[in-house]
Design a protein around this motif. Structure first.
Motif, mmCIF file in Angstrom:
data_model
loop_
_atom_site.group_PDB
_atom_site.id
_atom_site.type_symbol
_atom_site.label_atom_id
_atom_site.label_comp_id
_atom_site.label_asym_id
_atom_site.label_seq_id
_atom_site.Cartn_x
_atom_site.Cartn_y
_atom_site.Cartn_z
ATOM 1 N N HIS A 1 0.814 -1.203 0.000
ATOM 2 C CA HIS A 1 0.000 0.000 0.000
ATOM 3 C C HIS A 1 0.853 1.261 0.000
ATOM 4 C CE1 HIS A 1 -2.788 -3.052 1.575
ATOM 5 N NE2 HIS A 1 -3.756 -2.305 1.075
ATOM 6 N N ALA A 2 0.283 2.320 -0.521
ATOM 7 C CA ALA A 2 0.859 3.659 -0.402
ATOM 8 C C ALA A 2 0.084 4.380 0.686
ATOM 9 C CB ALA A 2 0.755 4.405 -1.735
ATOM 10 N N PHE A 3 0.771 4.964 1.639
ATOM 11 C CA PHE A 3 0.151 5.609 2.793
ATOM 12 C C PHE A 3 0.255 7.122 2.678
ATOM 13 C CE2 PHE A 3 1.623 1.428 3.984
ATOM 14 C CZ PHE A 3 0.544 0.888 4.666
ATOM 15 N N ALA A 4 -0.727 7.811 3.238
ATOM 16 C CA ALA A 4 -0.748 9.274 3.148
ATOM 17 C C ALA A 4 -1.330 9.879 4.414
ATOM 18 C CB ALA A 4 -1.559 9.709 1.934
ATOM 19 N N ASP A 5 -0.816 11.069 4.753
ATOM 20 C CA ASP A 5 -1.320 11.810 5.915
ATOM 21 C C ASP A 5 -2.505 12.696 5.557
ATOM 22 O OD1 ASP A 5 0.895 10.651 7.033
ATOM 23 O OD2 ASP A 5 1.902 12.518 7.559
ATOM 24 N N THR A 6 -2.522 13.190 4.301
ATOM 25 C CA THR A 6 -3.565 14.124 3.882
ATOM 26 C C THR A 6 -4.364 13.550 2.723
ATOM 27 O OG1 THR A 6 -2.209 15.269 2.231
ATOM 28 C CG2 THR A 6 -2.048 16.030 4.525
ATOM 29 N N TYR A 7 -5.561 14.105 2.542
ATOM 30 C CA TYR A 7 -6.401 13.627 1.457
ATOM 31 C C TYR A 7 -5.788 13.957 0.101
ATOM 32 C CZ TYR A 7 -10.572 12.463 -1.219
ATOM 33 O OH TYR A 7 -11.442 11.890 -2.105
ATOM 34 N N ALA A 8 -5.099 15.080 -0.003
ATOM 35 C CA ALA A 8 -4.455 15.460 -1.266
ATOM 36 C C ALA A 8 -3.382 14.439 -1.651
ATOM 37 C CB ALA A 8 -3.840 16.852 -1.141
ATOM 38 N N GLU A 9 -2.578 14.032 -0.663
ATOM 39 C CA GLU A 9 -1.562 13.012 -0.930
ATOM 40 C C GLU A 9 -2.229 11.692 -1.319
ATOM 41 O OE1 GLU A 9 1.857 14.481 2.273
ATOM 42 O OE2 GLU A 9 0.334 13.023 2.870
ATOM 43 N N HIS A 10 -3.315 11.399 -0.659
ATOM 44 C CA HIS A 10 -4.041 10.168 -0.956
ATOM 45 C C HIS A 10 -4.583 10.177 -2.377
ATOM 46 C CE1 HIS A 10 -6.530 6.653 -0.418
ATOM 47 N NE2 HIS A 10 -7.649 7.341 -0.612
ATOM 48 N N GLU A 11 -5.150 11.312 -2.801
ATOM 49 C CA GLU A 11 -5.674 11.418 -4.163
ATOM 50 C C GLU A 11 -4.585 11.177 -5.193
ATOM 51 O OE1 GLU A 11 -9.316 12.879 -5.439
ATOM 52 O OE2 GLU A 11 -9.001 11.053 -4.258
ATOM 53 N N ALA A 12 -3.376 11.673 -4.924
ATOM 54 C CA ALA A 12 -2.256 11.454 -5.843
ATOM 55 C C ALA A 12 -1.898 9.964 -5.900
ATOM 56 C CB ALA A 12 -1.045 12.264 -5.389
ATOM 57 N N ASN A 13 -1.940 9.296 -4.753
ATOM 58 C CA ASN A 13 -1.650 7.857 -4.717
ATOM 59 C C ASN A 13 -2.728 7.051 -5.433
ATOM 60 O OD1 ASN A 13 0.704 8.206 -3.209
ATOM 61 N ND2 ASN A 13 -0.367 7.995 -1.243
ATOM 62 N N VAL A 14 -3.977 7.496 -5.293
ATOM 63 C CA VAL A 14 -5.083 6.835 -5.983
ATOM 64 C C VAL A 14 -4.915 6.976 -7.493
ATOM 65 C CG1 VAL A 14 -7.571 6.908 -6.421
ATOM 66 C CG2 VAL A 14 -6.714 7.048 -4.070
ATOM 67 N N ALA A 15 -4.502 8.160 -7.946
ATOM 68 C CA ALA A 15 -4.294 8.384 -9.379
ATOM 69 C C ALA A 15 -3.214 7.452 -9.921
ATOM 70 C CB ALA A 15 -3.907 9.845 -9.623
ATOM 71 N N LYS A 16 -2.147 7.271 -9.157
ATOM 72 C CA LYS A 16 -1.083 6.360 -9.582
ATOM 73 C C LYS A 16 -1.610 4.924 -9.672
ATOM 74 C CE LYS A 16 2.648 9.052 -7.466
ATOM 75 N NZ LYS A 16 3.668 9.071 -6.388
ATOM 76 N N TRP A 17 -2.448 4.531 -8.711
ATOM 77 C CA TRP A 17 -3.007 3.192 -8.712
ATOM 78 C C TRP A 17 -3.919 2.980 -9.910
ATOM 79 C CZ3 TRP A 17 -2.798 -1.570 -8.215
ATOM 80 C CH2 TRP A 17 -3.894 -2.413 -7.969
ATOM 81 N N ARG A 18 -4.680 4.006 -10.277
ATOM 82 C CA ARG A 18 -5.546 3.904 -11.458
ATOM 83 C C ARG A 18 -4.716 3.752 -12.726
ATOM 84 N NH1 ARG A 18 -9.666 8.636 -9.448
ATOM 85 N NH2 ARG A 18 -11.079 7.289 -8.249
ATOM 86 N N GLN A 19 -3.603 4.457 -12.795
ATOM 87 C CA GLN A 19 -2.723 4.324 -13.965
ATOM 88 C C GLN A 19 -2.190 2.897 -14.080
ATOM 89 O OE1 GLN A 19 0.305 7.297 -13.422
ATOM 90 N NE2 GLN A 19 -0.952 8.972 -14.220
ATOM 91 N N ILE A 20 -1.811 2.342 -12.955
ATOM 92 C CA ILE A 20 -1.315 0.954 -12.948
ATOM 93 C C ILE A 20 -2.400 0.002 -13.425
ATOM 94 C CG2 ILE A 20 -0.566 -0.934 -11.432
ATOM 95 C CD1 ILE A 20 0.808 1.226 -9.685
ATOM 96 N N ARG A 21 -3.628 0.208 -12.960
ATOM 97 C CA ARG A 21 -4.714 -0.681 -13.341
ATOM 98 C C ARG A 21 -5.054 -0.537 -14.827
ATOM 99 N NH1 ARG A 21 -9.841 -0.317 -9.953
ATOM 100 N NH2 ARG A 21 -10.217 -2.267 -11.077
ATOM 101 N N ARG A 22 -4.975 0.692 -15.329
ATOM 102 C CA ARG A 22 -5.216 0.885 -16.777
ATOM 103 C C ARG A 22 -4.160 0.156 -17.586
ATOM 104 N NH1 ARG A 22 -6.133 6.372 -15.239
ATOM 105 N NH2 ARG A 22 -8.368 6.860 -15.219
ATOM 106 N N ALA A 23 -2.910 0.248 -17.139
ATOM 107 C CA ALA A 23 -1.823 -0.426 -17.856
ATOM 108 C C ALA A 23 -2.004 -1.938 -17.847
ATOM 109 C CB ALA A 23 -0.467 -0.061 -17.232
ATOM 110 N N ARG A 24 -2.650 -2.429 -16.826
ATOM 111 C CA ARG A 24 -2.909 -3.873 -16.725
ATOM 112 C C ARG A 24 -4.172 -4.292 -17.462
ATOM 113 N NH1 ARG A 24 -2.029 -4.753 -10.178
ATOM 114 N NH2 ARG A 24 0.249 -4.566 -10.139
ATOM 115 N N GLY A 25 -4.926 -3.306 -17.953
ATOM 116 C CA GLY A 25 -6.163 -3.611 -18.651
ATOM 117 C C GLY A 25 -7.315 -3.937 -17.711
ATOM 118 N N GLU A 26 -7.210 -3.514 -16.447
ATOM 119 C CA GLU A 26 -8.260 -3.824 -15.463
ATOM 120 C C GLU A 26 -9.392 -2.807 -15.486
ATOM 121 O OE1 GLU A 26 -5.155 -5.913 -12.270
ATOM 122 O OE2 GLU A 26 -6.211 -4.069 -11.743
ATOM 123 N N ILE A 27 -9.117 -1.608 -15.999
ATOM 124 C CA ILE A 27 -10.161 -0.602 -16.141
ATOM 125 C C ILE A 27 -10.020 0.104 -17.484
ATOM 126 C CG2 ILE A 27 -10.446 -0.178 -13.684
ATOM 127 C CD1 ILE A 27 -8.678 2.237 -13.904
#
Length: 321
Positions: A295-321
């Protein structure tokens, strides 16, 4: 000199004759290959000897009993399954039976296995006997347990549950002062969530720290496994979680309520319990998968949103979304 030679020869003849007489009197053993031999509970020495003779492992049941009574001492034989090795003598057999050198078999309960699967695992062990109910969730300590052929499933389960009770009590005494849980039961519940949330051992204390932070500020845990548990009782869901399930109101779903679920959602291992009682000192309150199994951990919601965006990119690259 000749007299000495004759004396030695006479002694040798007597020894050979004596050995033959003993063999005739007591009989002999004939174990030619590794053999499993079962002594049922309550068996007498005579019954064991007759069983040995019936299975072709000794030549005479009467001889075995006579030898045991004359030379075997007063230690009683024990019930169980014994491994007889090639070349074992009757004395070796009796010693093994008296010492209780039974074959130990093993059943393994992995960390994070729900009780419904503990039940299935116990029921699948053909060498155990009797029925057993599904144990209370969180009551079994994951570990490898030994058992004997013919032992009851309930006896094995009792040992598993006693191990959890003992470990939880021991770990609770070593807890840190500022933890987010106030009872051993709460520690067990939170540990079960930590266990299901990460499969990376090095993350356990960090995940425990994050959830501890959320509990302290009254923030919902929002742990996906708490959505799944009421649906499958801990078995894999086998599909993605539906929106209706995220919104479902029940005593487990931490998306729809603050605080802990009403009970454990699995049987947590020692390390997850220890993590809850000594969590990582962190200010993180958000986490999302990082694509590597952790997991990627974050103290703030802004940091979390950036981590979520990275996770979405990974999933797109895998063809999951």
């Amino acid at each position: 000199m000749k007299r000495l030679g004759c004396l030695v020869a006479a002694i040798a003849v007597l020894l050979i004759a004596g050995a033959l007489a003993v063999s005739v009197l007591f009989g002999s053993a004939s174990v030619e290959e590794e053999t499993s031999f079962v002594i049922p509970s309550g068996s007498s020495l005579t019954a064991v000897a007759e069983k040995l003779e019936d299975e072709g492992l000794i030549s005479s049941a009467d001889g075995f009993v006579l030898r045991a009574r004359l030379l075997g001492g007063s230690t009683p034989i024990q019930a169980g399954e014994f491994q007889l090795e090639p070349g074992m003598s009757q004395a070796d057999m009796l010693r093994a039976f008296q010492q209780g050198d039974v074959i130990r078999r093993f059943v393994t309960i992995p960390e994070g296995i729900p009780s419904i699967l503990v039940h299935e695992r116990l029921m699948a062990e053909d060498l155990l006997t009797g029925d057993v109910a599904v144990p209370a969730e969180g009551s079994v300590l994951p570990d490898t347990y030994d058992f004997e052929r013919g032992e009851s499933r309930q006896a094995v389960l009792d040992r598993m549950q006693a191990a959890m009770t003992a470990y939880l009590a021991e770990a609770w005494e070593k807890r840190r002062a500022d933890i987010a849980v106030s009872t051993p039961r709460e520690a067990l519940i939170l540990a079960s969530v930590v266990e299901k949330e990460t499969g990376v051992p090095s993350e356990r204390r960090m995940v425990a720290g994050l959830y501890s932070n959320r509990l302290k500020i009254g923030m919902r845990l929002q742990a996906d496994p708490t959505i799944i548990y009421p649906i499958t009782r801990g078995k894999p869901l086998g599909r993605r979680i539906r929106r209706s399930e995220i919104d479902a109101v029940n005593d487990y779903n931490t998306y729809s309520m603050a605080g802990l679920p009403k009970g454990p959602i699995t049987n947590p291992g020692r390390e997850s319990i220890a993590a809850v009682l000594d969590p990582e000192g962190t200010s993180a309150i958000y986490m999302v998968a990082d694509g590597s199994g952790g997991h990627a951990f974050a103290d703030t919601y802004a940091e979390h949103e950036a981590n979520v965006a990275k996770w979405r990119q990974i999933r797109r690259a895998r063809g999951e979304i």
